[in-house]
Design a protein around this motif. Structure first.
Motif, PDB file in Angstrom:
ATOM      1  N   GLY A 106       0.818  -1.215   0.000  1.00 52.42           N
ATOM      2  CA  GLY A 106       0.000   0.000   0.000  1.00 52.42           C
ATOM      3  C   GLY A 106       0.850   1.263   0.000  1.00 52.42           C
ATOM      4  N   THR A 107       1.808   1.305   0.916  1.00 50.30           N
ATOM      5  CA  THR A 107       2.669   2.489   1.034  1.00 50.30           C
ATOM      6  C   THR A 107       3.507   2.664  -0.227  1.00 50.30           C
ATOM      7  N   VAL A 108       4.075   1.553  -0.696  1.00 51.15           N
ATOM      8  CA  VAL A 108       4.918   1.614  -1.898  1.00 51.15           C
ATOM      9  C   VAL A 108       4.077   2.106  -3.089  1.00 51.15           C
ATOM     10  N   SER A 109       2.868   1.577  -3.221  1.00 52.38           N
ATOM     11  CA  SER A 109       2.008   1.958  -4.352  1.00 52.38           C
ATOM     12  C   SER A 109       1.703   3.451  -4.345  1.00 52.38           C
ATOM     13  N   LEU A 110       1.342   3.964  -3.163  1.00 54.70           N
ATOM     14  CA  LEU A 110       1.004   5.391  -3.082  1.00 54.70           C
ATOM     15  C   LEU A 110       2.182   6.256  -3.510  1.00 54.70           C
ATOM     16  N   ARG A 111       3.388   5.853  -3.043  1.00 54.11           N
ATOM     17  CA  ARG A 111       4.567   6.680  -3.359  1.00 54.11           C
ATOM     18  C   ARG A 111       4.967   6.577  -4.831  1.00 54.11           C
ATOM     19  N   VAL A 112       4.880   5.374  -5.366  1.00 55.28           N
ATOM     20  CA  VAL A 112       5.222   5.192  -6.786  1.00 55.28           C
ATOM     21  C   VAL A 112       4.230   5.981  -7.645  1.00 55.28           C
ATOM     22  N   ALA A 113       2.935   5.865  -7.300  1.00 57.76           N
ATOM     23  CA  ALA A 113       1.899   6.570  -8.074  1.00 57.76           C
ATOM     24  C   ALA A 113       2.094   8.078  -7.979  1.00 57.76           C
ATOM     25  N   ASN A 114       2.457   8.526  -6.791  1.00 59.61           N
ATOM     26  CA  ASN A 114       2.661   9.963  -6.597  1.00 59.61           C
ATOM     27  C   ASN A 114       3.816  10.468  -7.470  1.00 59.61           C
ATOM     28  N   GLN A 115       4.895   9.674  -7.537  1.00 59.88           N
ATOM     29  CA  GLN A 115       6.052  10.058  -8.352  1.00 59.88           C
ATOM     30  C   GLN A 115       5.702  10.072  -9.839  1.00 59.88           C
ATOM     31  N   LEU A 116       4.892   9.105 -10.252  1.00 57.78           N
ATOM     32  CA  LEU A 116       4.557   9.012 -11.683  1.00 57.78           C
ATOM     33  C   LEU A 116       3.388   9.926 -12.052  1.00 57.78           C
ATOM     34  N   GLY A 117       2.649  10.390 -11.031  1.00 60.75           N
ATOM     35  CA  GLY A 117       1.449  11.200 -11.290  1.00 60.75           C
ATOM     36  C   GLY A 117       0.296  10.332 -11.795  1.00 60.75           C
ATOM     37  N   TRP A 118       0.283   9.045 -11.375  1.00 62.29           N
ATOM     38  CA  TRP A 118      -0.735   8.113 -11.830  1.00 62.29           C
ATOM     39  C   TRP A 118      -1.804   7.902 -10.753  1.00 62.29           C
ATOM     40  N   HIS A 119      -2.915   7.266 -11.152  1.00 62.02           N
ATOM     41  CA  HIS A 119      -3.980   6.908 -10.213  1.00 62.02           C
ATOM     42  C   HIS A 119      -3.549   5.676  -9.421  1.00 62.02           C
ATOM     43  N   THR A 120      -4.323   5.384  -8.345  1.00 63.52           N
ATOM     44  CA  THR A 120      -4.029   4.173  -7.565  1.00 63.52           C
ATOM     45  C   THR A 120      -5.294   3.327  -7.406  1.00 63.52           C
ATOM     46  N   LEU A 121      -5.068   2.030  -7.243  1.00 69.97           N
ATOM     47  CA  LEU A 121      -6.155   1.124  -6.871  1.00 69.97           C
ATOM     48  C   LEU A 121      -5.652   0.220  -5.752  1.00 69.97           C
ATOM     49  N   ASP A 122      -6.272   0.354  -4.577  1.00 69.87           N
ATOM     50  CA  ASP A 122      -5.996  -0.549  -3.463  1.00 69.87           C
ATOM     51  C   ASP A 122      -7.086  -1.623  -3.528  1.00 69.87           C
ATOM     52  N   SER A 123      -6.803  -2.713  -4.251  1.00 71.88           N
ATOM     53  CA  SER A 123      -7.869  -3.700  -4.495  1.00 71.88           C
ATOM     54  C   SER A 123      -8.285  -4.409  -3.212  1.00 71.88           C
ATOM     55  N   GLY A 124      -7.349  -4.546  -2.254  1.00 70.37           N
ATOM     56  CA  GLY A 124      -7.703  -5.182  -0.980  1.00 70.37           C
ATOM     57  C   GLY A 124      -8.812  -4.417  -0.282  1.00 70.37           C
ATOM     58  N   ALA A 125      -8.804  -3.082  -0.454  1.00 74.88           N
ATOM     59  CA  ALA A 125      -9.829  -2.261   0.200  1.00 74.88           C
ATOM     60  C   ALA A 125     -11.213  -2.601  -0.338  1.00 74.88           C
ATOM     61  N   LEU A 126     -11.305  -2.999  -1.613  1.00 72.45           N
ATOM     62  CA  LEU A 126     -12.618  -3.364  -2.161  1.00 72.45           C
ATOM     63  C   LEU A 126     -13.160  -4.609  -1.451  1.00 72.45           C
ATOM     64  N   TYR A 127     -12.264  -5.601  -1.237  1.00 74.00           N
ATOM     65  CA  TYR A 127     -12.692  -6.811  -0.524  1.00 74.00           C
ATOM     66  C   TYR A 127     -13.036  -6.479   0.928  1.00 74.00           C
ATOM     67  N   ARG A 128     -12.264  -5.565   1.498  1.00 75.28           N
ATOM     68  CA  ARG A 128     -12.548  -5.172   2.889  1.00 75.28           C
ATOM     69  C   ARG A 128     -13.875  -4.419   2.995  1.00 75.28           C
ATOM     70  N   VAL A 129     -14.145  -3.516   2.035  1.00 74.28           N
ATOM     71  CA  VAL A 129     -15.411  -2.784   2.055  1.00 74.28           C
ATOM     72  C   VAL A 129     -16.578  -3.772   1.915  1.00 74.28           C
ATOM     73  N   LEU A 130     -16.379  -4.781   1.089  1.00 74.92           N
ATOM     74  CA  LEU A 130     -17.428  -5.793   0.937  1.00 74.92           C
ATOM     75  C   LEU A 130     -17.686  -6.478   2.288  1.00 74.92           C
ATOM     76  N   ALA A 131     -16.605  -6.760   3.019  1.00 76.01           N
ATOM     77  CA  ALA A 131     -16.761  -7.395   4.341  1.00 76.01           C
ATOM     78  C   ALA A 131     -17.576  -6.486   5.267  1.00 76.01           C
ATOM     79  N   VAL A 132     -17.283  -5.174   5.220  1.00 75.45           N
ATOM     80  CA  VAL A 132     -18.015  -4.219   6.060  1.00 75.45           C
ATOM     81  C   VAL A 132     -19.488  -4.166   5.639  1.00 75.45           C
ATOM     82  N   ALA A 133     -19.714  -4.029   4.331  1.00 73.86           N
ATOM     83  CA  ALA A 133     -21.086  -3.893   3.817  1.00 73.86           C
ATOM     84  C   ALA A 133     -21.905  -5.156   4.113  1.00 73.86           C
ATOM     85  N   SER A 134     -21.272  -6.321   4.008  1.00 73.02           N
ATOM     86  CA  SER A 134     -22.010  -7.565   4.228  1.00 73.02           C
ATOM     87  C   SER A 134     -22.395  -7.715   5.699  1.00 73.02           C
ATOM     88  N   ARG A 135     -21.531  -7.195   6.555  1.00 74.03           N
ATOM     89  CA  ARG A 135     -21.836  -7.252   7.990  1.00 74.03           C
ATOM     90  C   ARG A 135     -23.081  -6.406   8.284  1.00 74.03           C
TER      91      ARG A 135
END
Ligand code: DC
Length: 238
Positions: free
Chosen positions: A27-56
């Motif tokens: 996560g940390t590495v992705s944010l920093r690499v994306a910031n340097q390149l000026g690119w978007h990010t996708l934390d795909s684990g967060a999608l699975y985690r949000v699903l866990a929250v929503a299902s609860r």
């Protein structure tokens, strides 16, 4: 199978994938690499985690694959990266669910739901929609193998489970959260096992990924290593 069939297309925005086990620093590495390149990010684990929250919230059990897949296709997730890159707030609809998302329990439930093929299929289009100009840095378990198999840059981070448990322990302690190191290590080992032995999209490096062992290496050095490889590739191509 749809999961495996993304075609190579030069018109699509570039993607840099960073896969690896839990607590490896993706996560940390992705944010920093994306910031340097000026690119978007996708934390795909967060999608699975949000699903866990929503299902609860909807009291859908982890055994109800079809109901979870339907919910996965409907969830509305929004990310807000803090300007100093110290954190990303995650919203389910308009509600900030970040604290709930970061618990070890949420990670475990997310990992259980992530083993369900219909759930993975339901989240596929959502993940691919993040691929936008000028480019995307995507982190997770199957970014380089299934979601973006045509990504021009693929990395797989590793570190021993002991090192990852120590890092997580330090992080949580710094946030004032009381945890037991041995419990963290057990949870990491269990989650690694589930994520890498499931039949659909298991945690494995893509055949064309560069593997970086981050044991004893600083985040900055990992970021530099990745950016150097991107730069080398881009210079060669011009
Ligand atoms: O990266 P994380 O710890 O936030 O991910 C939580 C769980 O979600 C992880 O244990 C497995 C699952 N996951 C997955 O199966 N595929 C991904 N691309 C990302 C996460």
């Amino acid at each position: 199978m749809e999961c495996q069939s993304a075609t190579k297309s030069p018109q699509l925005p570039p993607v840099l994938t960073i896969d690896g086990p839990s607590g490896v620093g993706k996560g940390t590495v992705s944010l920093r690499v994306a910031n340097q390149l000026g690119w978007h990010t996708l934390d795909s684990g967060a999608l699975y985690r949000v699903l866990a929250v929503a299902s609860r919230r909807q009291a859908i059990p982890v055994t109800d694959e079809m109901a979870l897949a339907t919910l996965a296709s409907q969830i509305n997730v929004h990310f807000d990266i803090l300007p100093d890159l110290s954190d990303t707030r995650v919203y389910l609809d308009a509600q900030d669910v970040t604290p709930e998302l970061r618990t070890e329990t949420c990670g475990t439930v997310a990992s259980q739901m992530a083993a369900l093929p219909a759930v993975r299929q339901a989240l596929l289009a959502k993940q691919r929609a993040f691929r936008q100009l000028p480019g995307l840095v995507a982190d997770g378990r199957d970014m380089g193998t299934v979601v973006f198999p045509d990504a021009p840059f693929k990395f797989f981070l590793t570190a021993s489970s002991e090192e990852r448990a120590h890092r997580r322990y330090k992080q949580l302690k710094q946030k004032g959260i009381d945890v037991i190191l041995a419990d963290l290590l057990n949870e990491i080992n269990e989650r690694d096992k589930r994520d890498s032995t499931r039949t659909t999209a298991p945690l494995v490096p893509a055949a064309d990924a560069s593997i970086i062992d981050t044991t004893g290496i600083s985040i900055e050095d990992v970021v530099t290593c990745i950016l150097n490889q991107v730069l080398k590739h881009t210079t060669k191509a011009t």
